[in-house]
Design a protein around this motif. Structure first.
Motif, PDB file in Angstrom:
ATOM      1  N   VAL A 374      22.199 -48.723  29.289  1.00 54.35           N
ATOM      2  CA  VAL A 374      23.468 -48.040  29.578  1.00 54.35           C
ATOM      3  C   VAL A 374      22.777 -46.713  28.692  1.00 54.35           C
ATOM      4  O   VAL A 374      21.951 -46.849  27.340  1.00 54.35           O
ATOM      5  CB  VAL A 374      24.758 -48.768  28.834  1.00 54.35           C
ATOM      6  N   CYS A 375      23.811 -45.854  28.551  1.00 50.31           N
ATOM      7  CA  CYS A 375      23.713 -44.527  27.532  1.00 50.31           C
ATOM      8  C   CYS A 375      23.601 -44.883  26.306  1.00 50.31           C
ATOM      9  O   CYS A 375      23.774 -45.463  25.131  1.00 50.31           O
ATOM     10  CB  CYS A 375      25.291 -43.611  27.841  1.00 50.31           C
ATOM     11  N   ARG A 376      22.477 -44.136  26.167  1.00 51.33           N
ATOM     12  CA  ARG A 376      22.000 -44.422  24.945  1.00 51.33           C
ATOM     13  C   ARG A 376      23.085 -43.827  23.137  1.00 51.33           C
ATOM     14  O   ARG A 376      23.343 -44.643  22.449  1.00 51.33           O
ATOM     15  CB  ARG A 376      20.725 -43.825  24.258  1.00 51.33           C
ATOM     16  N   ARG A 377      23.760 -42.606  23.827  1.00 49.87           N
ATOM     17  CA  ARG A 377      24.593 -41.900  23.417  1.00 49.87           C
ATOM     18  C   ARG A 377      25.194 -43.214  22.812  1.00 49.87           C
ATOM     19  O   ARG A 377      26.233 -43.412  21.949  1.00 49.87           O
ATOM     20  CB  ARG A 377      25.327 -40.960  23.206  1.00 49.87           C
ATOM     21  N   ARG A 378      25.493 -43.655  23.938  1.00 54.39           N
ATOM     22  CA  ARG A 378      26.774 -44.992  23.839  1.00 54.39           C
ATOM     23  C   ARG A 378      26.626 -46.070  23.198  1.00 54.39           C
ATOM     24  O   ARG A 378      27.705 -46.299  22.008  1.00 54.39           O
ATOM     25  CB  ARG A 378      27.217 -45.530  24.669  1.00 54.39           C
ATOM     26  N   ASP A 391      29.499 -41.319  29.888  1.00 63.88           N
ATOM     27  CA  ASP A 391      27.679 -40.907  28.974  1.00 63.88           C
ATOM     28  C   ASP A 391      27.774 -39.552  29.397  1.00 63.88           C
ATOM     29  O   ASP A 391      28.378 -39.246  29.519  1.00 63.88           O
ATOM     30  CB  ASP A 391      27.223 -41.345  30.653  1.00 63.88           C
ATOM     31  N   CYS A 392      26.782 -40.198  28.426  1.00 60.30           N
ATOM     32  CA  CYS A 392      26.470 -38.273  27.391  1.00 60.30           C
ATOM     33  C   CYS A 392      25.423 -37.232  28.200  1.00 60.30           C
ATOM     34  O   CYS A 392      25.818 -36.098  28.181  1.00 60.30           O
ATOM     35  CB  CYS A 392      25.842 -38.479  26.494  1.00 60.30           C
ATOM     36  N   GLY A 393      25.028 -37.893  29.099  1.00 60.84           N
ATOM     37  CA  GLY A 393      24.680 -36.620  29.955  1.00 60.84           C
ATOM     38  C   GLY A 393      22.898 -36.308  29.534  1.00 60.84           C
ATOM     39  O   GLY A 393      22.285 -35.262  30.143  1.00 60.84           O
ATOM     40  N   ASN A 394      22.561 -36.414  28.060  1.00 61.40           N
ATOM     41  CA  ASN A 394      21.649 -35.539  27.441  1.00 61.40           C
ATOM     42  C   ASN A 394      20.732 -36.948  27.092  1.00 61.40           C
ATOM     43  O   ASN A 394      20.395 -36.702  25.941  1.00 61.40           O
ATOM     44  CB  ASN A 394      22.274 -35.156  26.431  1.00 61.40           C
ATOM     45  N   CYS A 395      20.804 -38.132  28.166  1.00 65.84           N
ATOM     46  CA  CYS A 395      19.568 -38.460  27.969  1.00 65.84           C
ATOM     47  C   CYS A 395      18.562 -39.396  28.431  1.00 65.84           C
ATOM     48  O   CYS A 395      18.866 -39.441  30.073  1.00 65.84           O
ATOM     49  CB  CYS A 395      20.315 -40.093  26.745  1.00 65.84           C
ATOM     50  N   ASP A 396      17.507 -40.454  28.352  1.00 72.99           N
ATOM     51  CA  ASP A 396      16.918 -40.828  29.359  1.00 72.99           C
ATOM     52  C   ASP A 396      17.375 -41.682  30.539  1.00 72.99           C
ATOM     53  O   ASP A 396      17.076 -41.372  31.566  1.00 72.99           O
ATOM     54  CB  ASP A 396      15.187 -41.044  28.919  1.00 72.99           C
ATOM     55  N   VAL A 397      18.886 -42.136  29.419  1.00 72.92           N
ATOM     56  CA  VAL A 397      19.211 -43.464  30.494  1.00 72.92           C
ATOM     57  C   VAL A 397      19.703 -42.892  31.032  1.00 72.92           C
ATOM     58  O   VAL A 397      20.245 -42.916  32.952  1.00 72.92           O
ATOM     59  CB  VAL A 397      19.957 -44.527  30.447  1.00 72.92           C
ATOM     60  N   CYS A 398      20.780 -41.536  31.268  1.00 74.85           N
ATOM     61  CA  CYS A 398      21.674 -40.841  31.425  1.00 74.85           C
ATOM     62  C   CYS A 398      21.291 -40.209  32.822  1.00 74.85           C
ATOM     63  O   CYS A 398      21.454 -39.638  33.820  1.00 74.85           O
ATOM     64  CB  CYS A 398      23.098 -39.875  30.674  1.00 74.85           C
ATOM     65  N   LEU A 399      20.122 -39.528  32.582  1.00 72.40           N
ATOM     66  CA  LEU A 399      19.294 -38.078  33.632  1.00 72.40           C
ATOM     67  C   LEU A 399      18.702 -39.549  33.952  1.00 72.40           C
ATOM     68  O   LEU A 399      17.800 -38.897  35.219  1.00 72.40           O
ATOM     69  CB  LEU A 399      18.473 -37.876  32.636  1.00 72.40           C
TER      70      LEU A 399
HETATM   71 ZN    ZN Z   1      23.492 -41.076  28.210  1.00 74.89          ZN
END
Ligand code: ZN
Ligand code: ADP
Length: 613
Positions: A374-378, A391-399
Motif C-alpha cells: 500500500v502507499c508508502r506514505r500511508r 494515496d500520496c501519488g508520490n511513491c513507487d507503490v502509488c505510481l
Molecule cells: Zn503513495
C-alpha cells in the motif's frame, strides 16, 4: 499590542525573508511566545521552525538566546540570518576568547537580536551578563537532545531544566523535528515547562518521493545508483550504508567512475570529517557516502536525494535520514535498498542490543514498510500515528502498484528444498539448489541429487531472493540467527507445504516497479508559485553558477545565498530589473540590494541568447 501583531509579523516576514505568508502554525507559535507563554514546536524538517523564534526576536526588545547543540548548526543559522541583514551572532569555542568577548559587548550594546550558544556555555556565563541585558526569549533548538529516550541525548541539555526557575519572566520555546513519541512527550517535562502550548504540524514531507528497491546484487545496486545519479545531474545527495567500510568502498567506486563523491563516518579523523562536511555544504562535493554519523548539523537545504544502500534499523531513523532531502520544499527523492542480507545483519544487531524485543519490533515495522504494497506514505504516517487518508501519488507503490499472484507452488518448491537439506543451509544455498547450480559446494554435498534440484531455474537469483524475503516476512520461513543463519520451515510453512494453505506474493519485477518513481512536481506551498511558467533547465543551471560564484566570493554555502526554490522562482519569472527582482519569493530587502545585479544580468544574458523564448 497583540491586535496588530499579525501585520507586524507579516511585514518582518516580507522585509527580511521575502515571504508573503506563514506556514501552518508558525504565526500561532510566534503569538504564543509574544504573549509571554512557553511553547513546544514540533514540525518536520523544512517545516519552518526557525522562523517561529526568529520573528519574535525581531519583534521584541532585547536579545533572543538560541540554544543549539552543534557548532555547525549555529554557524549555518548565523550565516543565513546575516545574509538577510538580521543582526545575529554566536559565542562558541571555535572562536577566540577575544572575539567571543566582542560579541558579548555587542549584545550589551543591544546590537544583536539573536545570540546562538551551546547549553553548557549558556549556563556557565548567563549569570554574568543576564543582569546587563534584556533576554526576550530562550529558543531551545533540537530540543529532543534533552530526552534520554531519544537517539541524540546530550547530557549538557539536561541543565536547561533550571532555565524556567532562573528566568521566570522569559518565555521558553522548545523546537524539534523528532517524530519519536516518547521523546516528544518528554521534552516539556524535562524542561519544567508544564504549561507550554504545543504546536504540532503534520510530519508529512510531500515533496519527497519514496522508493524502495528489494533484492538486487551488489553490482546491480551500483548500476541502479549510478543510473539514478546520472538522472540527477548536478544535484547533491547522500548515500547511507550500515558499515564504515561500505561507505569507503562506495565512495571509491563512484570516484573511479568519475563521480564527485567522498566518504564520511565516525571512524575518520575530525579534520577529515569537517573537510567533507564543509565541501558538501559548499557544493564542492556532490555526493557523500556515509554512515548515520553524517546528518545532524547538515542544514543544507538543497540536498536533492537520499539513498539507503542498506535498510535502516527502524522507521524513526529512516524518516530522519530521508528528511535531510528537500528542506527547501522542492522535489526530492528517497531511494532505499532492501535485501535478505540486511535483514539478517539488522536482526543480529537488534538481538544483541540491550532492548532486544523493542528493537526487533521496530525492525519488523520497517520491514513491513519495505515490503508494503500500500502507499508508502500511508504506512509511514500511520507509524507516527498520523491520519492520512488518501494515496500520496508520490511513491513507487502509488505510481506502479505491485501485482499479486498465487505463489503456493513456488513456496512449496522453496520449502521442500529447505526440508530436504535438513535445515542446514542458508538462503544462498537454497536458491542455488532451486536453480540447479553446479557450484562445487552444492555438488559436493550431493544436493544435485535432491528432487528439488533445478525445479526453480526459470527464476533469476534476485527473484528468488525477493520471494524468500517475502516468505520470511510473512512467517512462512524463519532464520536461525544463532545457527549460521540456516533457514527453517515454520508451522505456517508446513501447512503450505502440505497443501492446506494458499499464498499470494507480490510479483518481482526488476525494472518495472522499481526505482522508476521519481519526484513529481508537487503543488508548491506558496500561492505565488502557482500558475507560473515552468523553469527552463538551462536558465536554472546558469543561476546555480551565479549563486556558486557569489557564495565562493562571500565564503558562505550556496544555499545561504538562495535556496533552490528561490532559483526556481527566478528561472520562472526571469526578472530583468531591480523592481522585478525585489518582489520575488525569498528575496527580502537585503538580498535585493546584494544580489539583484548578478541575477538580473544572468537572466538578461540568457534572454539575449534565447530571444524568441
Ligand atoms: Zn503513495
Ligand atoms: P526547519 O528548521 O523546521 O527545518 P526552516 O526554518 O529551516 O525549517 O525552514 C525550511 C525552509 O522553508 C527554509 O528555506 C525557510 O526559509 C523556508 N520557510 C520557512 N517559513 C516559510 C514561510 N512562511 N514561507 C516560505 N518559506 C518559508
Amino acid at each position: 499590542m497583540n491586535n496588530d501583531l499579525k501585520p507586524r509579523a507579516l511585514a518582518v516576514l516580507r522585509r527580511f525573508y521575502g515571504y508573503d505568508s506563514f506556514y501552518p502554525l508558525q504565526f500561532e507559535a510566534i503569538q504564543c511566545v509574544m504573549q509571554g507563554n512557553d511553547a513546544v514546536v514540533l514540525m518536520p524538517t523544512g517545516g519552518g521552525k526557525s522562523l517561529c523564534f526568529q520573528i519574535p526576536a525581531l519583534l521584541s526588545d532585547g536579545c533572543t538566546i538560541v540554544i543549539s547543540p552543534l557548532l555547525a548548526l549555529m554557524k549555518d543559522q548565523v550565516d543565513a540570518l546575516q545574509a538577510m541583514g538580521i543582526p545575529a551572532a554566536s559565542v562558541n569555542s571555535s572562536q577566540t576568547d577575544g572575539y567571543n568577548r566582542e560579541v558579548i559587548e555587542q549584545v550589551y550594546a543591544g546590537r544583536i537580536k539573536l545570540l546562538y550558544i551551546s547549553p553548557e556555555r549558556l549556563l556557565a556565563e548567563v549569570e554574568q551578563w543576564s543582569s546587563m541585558i534584556k533576554i526576550s526569549l530562550f529558543a531551545i533548538d533540537e530540543a529532543h537532545c534533552i530526552s534520554q529516550w531519544g537517539h541524540d541525548f546530550r547530557p549538557e541539555y539536561t541543565q536547561l531544566a533550571s532555565l524556567r526557575q532562573r528566568f521566570p519572566g522569559v518565555p521558553i520555546m522548545a523546537l524539534t523535528a523528532t517524530a519519536d513519541r516518547l521523546t516528544r512527550d518528554d521534552i516539556a517535562s524535562q524542561l519544567n515547562i508544564p504549561d507550554a502550548r504545543l504546536f504540532m504540524t503534520s510530519f508529512d514531507r510531500p515533496n519527497i518521493a519514496l522508493n524502495v528497491v528489494s533484492n538486487v546484487s551488489g553490482n546491480d545496486k551500483l548500476k541502479i545508483i549510478t543510473r539514478f545519479i546520472d538522472s540527477h545531474k548536478g544535484e547533491s545527495g547522500i548515500i547511507y550504508s550500515l558499515r564504515r567500510a561500505d561507505t569507503e568502498k562506495m565512495a571509491s567506486r563512484l570516484q573511479s567512475l568519475g563521480y564527485n563523491a567522498a566518504a564520511f563516518h565516525a571512524g575518520m579523523p575530525t579534520p577529515g570529517k569537517e573537510q567533507v562536511q564543509t565541501a558538501f555544504l559548499n557544493d564542492d562535493i556532490a555526493i557523500v557516502c556515509a554512515t548515520i554519523a553524517f546528518g545532524m548539523g547538515i542544514n543544507k537545504s538543497n540536498v536533492r536525494w537520499v539513498i539507503h544502500s542498506n535498510m535502516p534499523k527502524n522507521i524513526e531513523c529512516y524518516y530522519q535520514e530521508i528528511g535531510r532531502a528537500g528542506r527547501d520544499g522542492m522535489p526530492a527523492t528517497a531511494l532505499m535498498f532492501y535485501s535478505f542480507a540486511d535483514v539478517i545483519t539488522l536482526r543480529s544487531f537488534a538481538q544483541n542490543s540491550g532492548l532486544a524485543s523493542v528493537n526487533m519490533n521496530k525492525l519488523q515495522r520497517i520491514q513491513q514498510y519495505a515490503e508494503s504494497d500500500v502507499c508508502r506514505r500511508r504506512t509511514l504516517l500511520s507509524y507516527f500515528n498520523e491520519r492520512y487518508e488518501h494515496d500520496c501519488g508520490n511513491c513507487d507503490v502509488c505510481l506502479n502498484p505491485p501485482e499479486r499472484f498465487d505463489a503456493t507452488v513456488l513456496c512449496q518448491m522453496a520449502l521442500s528444498a529447505i526440508v530436504r537439506t535438513g535445515g542446514k543451509e542458508g538462503v544462498s544455498a537454497i536458491i542455488d539448489i532451486l536453480r540447479g547450480s553446479a557450484k562445487t559446494d552444492i555438488v559436493a554435498k550431493g544436493y544435485n541429487t535432491l528432487r528439488t534440484y533445478g525445479v526453480g531455474r526459470d527464476l533469476s537469483f534476485p527473484a528468488w531472493n525477493a520471494y524468500m524475503l517475502q516468505m520470511l516476512q510473512m512467517g512462512i520461513i524463519d532464520v536461525a540467527y544463532d545457527d549460521y543463519n540456516h533457514l527453517r520451515v515454520t508451522a505456517y510453512g508446513w501447512e503450505i507445504l502440505k497443501g492446506t494453505r494458499q499464498v499470494m506474493l507480490s510479483k518481482f519485477s526488476y525494472s518495472g516497479r522499481q526505482a522508476t518513481a521519481d519526484a513529481k512536481e508537487k503543488k508548491p506551498r506558496q500561492g505565488q508559485l502557482q500558475n507560473m511558467p515552468p523553469a527552463d533547465k538551462e536558465l536554472f543551471e546558469r543561476l546555480k553558477e551565479t549563486r556558486l560564484a557569489i557564495a565562493r566570493a562571500q565564503r558562505v554555502a550556496p544555499y545561504i545565498v538562495f535556496s533552490d526554490k528561490v532559483l526556481d522562482v527566478i528561472a520562472r519569472y526571469r526578472p530583468t530589473t531591480r523592481e522585478e527582482f525585489s518582489g520575488l519569493y525569498g528575496v527580502g530587502e537585503k538580498k535585493t540590494e546584494m544580489y539583484w545585479r548578478p541575477f538580473t544580468s544572468a537572466v538578461r544574458a540568457y534572454l539575449e541568447t534565447h530571444s524568441g523564448k
